[in-house]
Design a protein around this motif. Structure first.
Motif, PDB file in Angstrom:
ATOM      1  N   ILE A   1       0.849  -1.193   0.000  1.00  0.00           N
ATOM      2  CA  ILE A   1       0.000   0.000   0.000  1.00  0.00           C
ATOM      3  C   ILE A   1       0.886   1.244   0.000  1.00  0.00           C
ATOM      4  CG2 ILE A   1      -1.560   1.368   1.457  1.00  0.00           C
ATOM      5  CD1 ILE A   1      -3.173  -0.771   0.290  1.00  0.00           C
ATOM      6  N   ARG A   2       1.916   1.231   0.822  1.00  0.00           N
ATOM      7  CA  ARG A   2       2.796   2.409   0.931  1.00  0.00           C
ATOM      8  C   ARG A   2       3.471   2.715  -0.392  1.00  0.00           C
ATOM      9  NH1 ARG A   2       8.168   4.047   2.041  1.00  0.00           N
ATOM     10  NH2 ARG A   2       8.102   6.044   3.130  1.00  0.00           N
TER      11      ARG A   2
ATOM     12  N   ASP B   1      -6.838   6.990   0.099  1.00  0.00           N
ATOM     13  CA  ASP B   1      -6.034   6.925   1.318  1.00  0.00           C
ATOM     14  C   ASP B   1      -6.897   7.063   2.573  1.00  0.00           C
ATOM     15  OD1 ASP B   1      -3.599   6.469   0.042  1.00  0.00           O
ATOM     16  OD2 ASP B   1      -3.200   8.601  -0.219  1.00  0.00           O
TER      17      ASP B   1
ATOM     18  N   VAL C   1      -8.543   3.743   3.122  1.00  0.00           N
ATOM     19  CA  VAL C   1      -7.576   2.776   3.646  1.00  0.00           C
ATOM     20  C   VAL C   1      -7.299   3.044   5.130  1.00  0.00           C
ATOM     21  CG1 VAL C   1      -5.184   1.969   3.477  1.00  0.00           C
ATOM     22  CG2 VAL C   1      -6.540   2.279   1.410  1.00  0.00           C
TER      23      VAL C   1
ATOM     24  N   SER D   1      -0.759   5.308   5.018  1.00  0.00           N
ATOM     25  CA  SER D   1      -1.742   6.116   4.296  1.00  0.00           C
ATOM     26  C   SER D   1      -1.744   7.556   4.799  1.00  0.00           C
ATOM     27  CB  SER D   1      -3.134   5.498   4.420  1.00  0.00           C
ATOM     28  OG  SER D   1      -3.165   4.250   3.777  1.00  0.00           O
TER      29      SER D   1
ATOM     30  N   ARG E   1       1.060   9.251   3.142  1.00  0.00           N
ATOM     31  CA  ARG E   1       0.726   9.614   1.764  1.00  0.00           C
ATOM     32  C   ARG E   1      -0.113  10.893   1.732  1.00  0.00           C
ATOM     33  NH1 ARG E   1       1.651   5.884  -1.969  1.00  0.00           N
ATOM     34  NH2 ARG E   1      -0.087   6.506  -3.256  1.00  0.00           N
TER      35      ARG E   1
END
Length: 174
Positions: free
Chosen positions: A71-72, A99, A102, A150, A153
């Motif tokens: 995911i990262r 994000d 998530v 997330s 991000r």
């Protein structure tokens, strides 16, 4: 703020690298344990009972740690077809919404994983002799990493730093 986010990302780069190494070791261990189980069953005619339980426990760890790192890095499975049609601004909004979703999912993993761990802590995994709640620590850890990665991000996007996504990599390569 931008400087803080860059430093945070550098730390999380190392955390992600460590989690991927742990996941890789887990995959190798699971493979060895299953190979030993097959060898014991069919060659020695004496099946080791601990290998299946250990392998399932390890599999939970390497799947959840690897998924969080995926995911990262933006390499996790996603449905990016629509993103190829969107402009840059709309794409950034879609990434932000993704994000946030998530983060919510990761919070659910942590919360419900904690409840499951607490409820199963008094039980024992028979072949291993350890608490049943240990199986859910991977869910809690993976969920916490999802939230952290997330949120990073979101922070990177907020301060104008790039967040490389797999769809963007594909678009650049074509």
């Amino acid at each position: 703020m931008r400087n803080f986010v860059e430093k945070l990302s550098a730390v999380l780069d190392r955390v992600a690298a460590v989690t991927m190494r742990i996941a890789g070791v887990g995959l190798v261990l699971m493979t060895i344990f299953i190979a030993w189980q097959v060898f014991g069953r069919f060659v020695l005619n004496d099946t080791p009972t601990w290998t299946e339980s250990s392998s399932i426990l390890i599999m939970g760890w390497f799947l959840l740690l690897g998924a969080a790192a995926g995911i990262r890095e933006g390499n996790h499975l996603s449905f990016d077809v629509l993103l190829f049609l969107l402009g840059d601004r709309a794409k950034q909004v879609a990434y932000t919404i993704s994000d946030i979703v998530v983060i919510g999912f990761g919070c659910g993993m942590v919360g419900y994983g904690l409840q499951l761990a607490l409820k199963t802590w008094p039980t024992t995994i028979p072949n291993l002799g350890i608490s049943g709640g240990i199986a859910f620590l991977a869910l809690i850890t993976g969920g916490a990493l999802l939230v952290i990665y997330s949120a990073e991000r979101l922070l990177r996007r907020a301060v104008g730093l790039p967040t490389i996504r797999f769809a963007d990599k594909l678009a650049e390569d074509s």
